[in-house]
Design a protein around this motif. Structure first.
Motif, PDB file in Angstrom:
ATOM      1  N   VAL A 193       0.883  -1.213  -0.071  1.00  0.00           N
ATOM      2  CA  VAL A 193      -0.001   0.048  -0.032  1.00  0.00           C
ATOM      3  C   VAL A 193       1.034   1.266   0.098  1.00  0.00           C
ATOM      4  N   GLU A 194       1.965   1.281   0.688  1.00  0.00           N
ATOM      5  CA  GLU A 194       2.935   2.564   0.417  1.00  0.00           C
ATOM      6  C   GLU A 194       3.572   2.668  -0.746  1.00  0.00           C
ATOM      7  N   ASP A 195       3.605   1.452  -1.491  1.00  0.00           N
ATOM      8  CA  ASP A 195       4.058   1.659  -3.093  1.00  0.00           C
ATOM      9  C   ASP A 195       3.248   2.384  -3.647  1.00  0.00           C
ATOM     10  N   VAL A 196       1.858   1.967  -3.486  1.00  0.00           N
ATOM     11  CA  VAL A 196       0.708   2.662  -4.170  1.00  0.00           C
ATOM     12  C   VAL A 196       0.582   4.130  -3.820  1.00  0.00           C
ATOM     13  N   ALA A 197       0.823   4.549  -2.536  1.00  0.00           N
ATOM     14  CA  ALA A 197       0.844   5.893  -2.067  1.00  0.00           C
ATOM     15  C   ALA A 197       2.038   6.763  -2.748  1.00  0.00           C
ATOM     16  N   GLU A 198       2.983   6.013  -2.842  1.00  0.00           N
ATOM     17  CA  GLU A 198       4.216   6.832  -3.426  1.00  0.00           C
ATOM     18  C   GLU A 198       4.068   6.984  -4.969  1.00  0.00           C
ATOM     19  N   ALA A 199       3.398   6.024  -5.750  1.00  0.00           N
ATOM     20  CA  ALA A 199       3.133   6.338  -6.999  1.00  0.00           C
ATOM     21  C   ALA A 199       2.122   7.408  -7.353  1.00  0.00           C
ATOM     22  N   ALA A 200       0.940   7.566  -6.332  1.00  0.00           N
ATOM     23  CA  ALA A 200       0.121   8.387  -6.449  1.00  0.00           C
ATOM     24  C   ALA A 200       0.864   9.831  -6.131  1.00  0.00           C
ATOM     25  N   TRP A 201       1.797   9.857  -5.216  1.00  0.00           N
ATOM     26  CA  TRP A 201       2.450  11.152  -5.030  1.00  0.00           C
ATOM     27  C   TRP A 201       3.246  11.536  -6.374  1.00  0.00           C
ATOM     28  N   GLN A 202       3.986  10.645  -6.750  1.00  0.00           N
ATOM     29  CA  GLN A 202       4.714  10.824  -7.879  1.00  0.00           C
ATOM     30  C   GLN A 202       3.832  11.114  -9.055  1.00  0.00           C
ATOM     31  N   SER A 203       2.812  10.763  -9.205  1.00  0.00           N
ATOM     32  CA  SER A 203       1.852  11.127 -10.342  1.00  0.00           C
ATOM     33  C   SER A 203       1.396  12.496 -10.448  1.00  0.00           C
ATOM     34  N   LEU A 204       1.540  13.184  -9.371  1.00  0.00           N
ATOM     35  CA  LEU A 204       1.232  14.587  -8.912  1.00  0.00           C
ATOM     36  C   LEU A 204       2.380  15.528  -9.507  1.00  0.00           C
ATOM     37  N   VAL A 205       3.224  15.001  -9.287  1.00  0.00           N
ATOM     38  CA  VAL A 205       4.665  16.028  -9.533  1.00  0.00           C
ATOM     39  C   VAL A 205       5.369  15.519 -10.605  1.00  0.00           C
ATOM     40  N   ARG A 206       5.106  14.683 -11.384  1.00  0.00           N
ATOM     41  CA  ARG A 206       5.930  14.320 -12.560  1.00  0.00           C
ATOM     42  C   ARG A 206       5.175  14.595 -13.950  1.00  0.00           C
ATOM     43  N   PRO A 207       5.882  15.412 -14.532  1.00  0.00           N
ATOM     44  CA  PRO A 207       5.224  15.832 -15.860  1.00  0.00           C
ATOM     45  C   PRO A 207       4.917  14.590 -16.560  1.00  0.00           C
ATOM     46  N   ASP A 208       5.574  13.626 -16.811  1.00  0.00           N
ATOM     47  CA  ASP A 208       5.436  12.354 -17.649  1.00  0.00           C
ATOM     48  C   ASP A 208       4.261  11.470 -17.143  1.00  0.00           C
ATOM     49  N   ALA A 209       3.481  11.816 -15.987  1.00  0.00           N
ATOM     50  CA  ALA A 209       2.490  11.056 -15.605  1.00  0.00           C
ATOM     51  C   ALA A 209       1.196  11.514 -16.057  1.00  0.00           C
ATOM     52  N   ALA A 210       1.305  12.737 -16.938  1.00  0.00           N
ATOM     53  CA  ALA A 210       0.000  13.438 -17.366  1.00  0.00           C
ATOM     54  C   ALA A 210      -0.576  12.394 -18.434  1.00  0.00           C
ATOM     55  N   ASN A 211      -1.658  12.142 -18.426  1.00  0.00           N
ATOM     56  CA  ASN A 211      -2.613  11.451 -19.224  1.00  0.00           C
ATOM     57  C   ASN A 211      -1.965  10.105 -19.534  1.00  0.00           C
ATOM     58  N   GLN A 212      -1.401   9.453 -18.617  1.00  0.00           N
ATOM     59  CA  GLN A 212      -1.113   8.033 -18.445  1.00  0.00           C
ATOM     60  C   GLN A 212      -1.716   7.133 -17.951  1.00  0.00           C
ATOM     61  N   ILE A 213      -1.638   5.794 -18.279  1.00  0.00           N
ATOM     62  CA  ILE A 213      -2.168   4.630 -17.277  1.00  0.00           C
ATOM     63  C   ILE A 213      -0.787   3.835 -16.770  1.00  0.00           C
ATOM     64  N   PHE A 214      -0.740   3.768 -15.639  1.00  0.00           N
ATOM     65  CA  PHE A 214       0.258   2.883 -14.905  1.00  0.00           C
ATOM     66  C   PHE A 214      -0.434   1.596 -14.113  1.00  0.00           C
ATOM     67  N   GLU A 215       0.590   0.459 -14.256  1.00  0.00           N
ATOM     68  CA  GLU A 215       0.066  -0.702 -13.598  1.00  0.00           C
ATOM     69  C   GLU A 215       1.142  -0.627 -12.344  1.00  0.00           C
ATOM     70  N   LEU A 216       0.521  -0.981 -11.057  1.00  0.00           N
ATOM     71  CA  LEU A 216       1.368  -1.056  -9.963  1.00  0.00           C
ATOM     72  C   LEU A 216       1.086  -2.515  -9.258  1.00  0.00           C
ATOM     73  N   ALA A 217       2.516  -3.150  -9.125  1.00  0.00           N
ATOM     74  CA  ALA A 217       2.325  -4.347  -8.828  1.00  0.00           C
ATOM     75  C   ALA A 217       3.641  -4.597  -7.845  1.00  0.00           C
ATOM     76  N   GLY A 218       3.701  -6.010  -7.160  1.00  0.00           N
ATOM     77  CA  GLY A 218       5.082  -6.221  -6.494  1.00  0.00           C
ATOM     78  C   GLY A 218       5.849  -6.988  -7.365  1.00  0.00           C
ATOM     79  N   PRO A 219       7.024  -7.275  -6.568  1.00  0.00           N
ATOM     80  CA  PRO A 219       8.259  -8.065  -7.479  1.00  0.00           C
ATOM     81  C   PRO A 219       7.903  -9.410  -7.607  1.00  0.00           C
ATOM     82  N   THR A 220       6.673 -10.082  -7.196  1.00  0.00           N
ATOM     83  CA  THR A 220       6.790 -11.410  -7.153  1.00  0.00           C
ATOM     84  C   THR A 220       5.335 -11.921  -7.506  1.00  0.00           C
TER      85      THR A 220
END
Length: 318
Positions: A193-220
């Motif tokens: 869940v903290e990785d999801v939270a970090e991805a949400a934060w990065q989505s707000l501050v990174r220009p390359d996140a605009a109008n994109q769809i990203f998958e979120l998963a663990g390493p295994t």
């Protein structure tokens, strides 16, 4: 973009509260609307956070809440619904109609960015009503373009302290000597869940996140059987798992649907016909996914109250 004020719809929930904590850590002012303020005590203590009672399904209320917001994050989701075609009314309300209202309110209030938490496996021809409704919600979000910039995150099943996934199986293992399991061979790639939270934060501050769809998963990637066996061993109650054939799995789910708060539904069984696994890189923005085995013992392996503070120690690198 460096947002100063963010509204989190569903911010008192499991994923939403983790995102709120991450935003507060970055010094962002957070507004969390909730149906009952008395049930949001865990986020009331966060700095820079305001919790208000509000009906987020009311368009006028949403427009008022979003005034002067730099961004909105929608984390609302439900796992069960009355049946329907192509999906039931509860899925429609939470996954489709609410995103439509959020998009309209964002455009009305001139909110520049919307981050939407969808689900891995969202597909308009998916075998389950849940998957189809999540796909329809994504369509509603993208319909806000070009006026509204959006980022859609698709997490696999999310784990962490307070989740309804690993903790569910831990509870069952403590009660039952044998665990009959629907979808035992279904494959998942659980994300912290903290990785999801970090991805949400990065989505707000990174220009390359605009109008994109990203998958979120663990390493295994695990089968459901492997996850249940791991969790039951972790809580000191190793249990044999009996894989149920589909017809018995559907019967078991039908019986569980009769409970006031169902643990399983036939629609959940249908969802497990499709592997819940990332199609490519498990995390965007170069983020490193957290292994389940690295953190799950912190709250499942002991009954100590100290386990509650594990995420905070991790952020502080202690």
């Amino acid at each position: 973009m460096n947002p100063k004020r963010v509204v989190i719809v569903g911010g008192s929930g499991f994923i939403g509260s983790a995102i709120a904590n991450r935003l507060c850590e970055a010094g962002v002012r957070v507004l969390i609307p909730t149906r009952r303020r008395s049930r949001a005590g865990h986020v009331l203590l966060l700095p820079n956070t305001e919790v208000v009672e509000a009906d987020v399904h009311d368009p006028a209320t949403l427009a008022r809440l979003f005034a002067d917001a730099d961004a909105v994050i929608n984390t609302v989701g439900v796992l069960h619904s009355r049946p329907g075609s192509p999906f039931g009314p509860d899925f429609a309300r939470a996954h489709v109609e609410l995103p439509q209202k959020i998009v309209a309110a964002c455009r009305s209030a001139a909110v520049p960015h919307l981050v939407h938490i969808s689900a891995l496996g969202a597909y308009d021809a998916g075998p389950s009503e849940y998957q189809r409704s999540k796909a329809a919600g994504e369509t509603a979000i993208r319909a806000g373009a070009p006026e509204l910039v959006s980022t859609i995150l698709r997490p696999s099943v999310v784990f962490g302290r307070g989740d309804s996934f690993l903790n569910l199986f831990a509870g069952l293992a403590r009660i039952f000597p044998v665990l009959p399991l629907a979808g035992a061979d279904a494959r998942f790639q659980p994300v912290y869940v903290e990785d999801v939270a970090e991805a949400a934060w990065q989505s707000l501050v990174r220009p390359d996140a605009a109008n994109q769809i990203f998958e979120l998963a663990g390493p295994t990637v695990y089968t459901l059987r492997q996850l249940v066996e791991y969790v039951s061993a972790l809580v000191g109650k190793p249990r044999p798992v009996i894989a149920l054939p589909e017809h018995l799995a559907m019967l078991q789910a039908r019986l569980m649907e009769l409970a006031p708060q169902p643990l399983m539904s036939r629609d959940n069984v249908r969802s497990m016909k499709v592997d819940n696994v990332a199609s490519g890189t498990p995390q965007p923005f170069g983020l490193t996914p957290t292994a389940l085995e690295a953190v799950a013992p912190g709250w499942l392996g002991t009954g100590s109250p100290r386990a509650f503070y594990y995420p905070f120690r991790r952020h502080a690198r202690r």
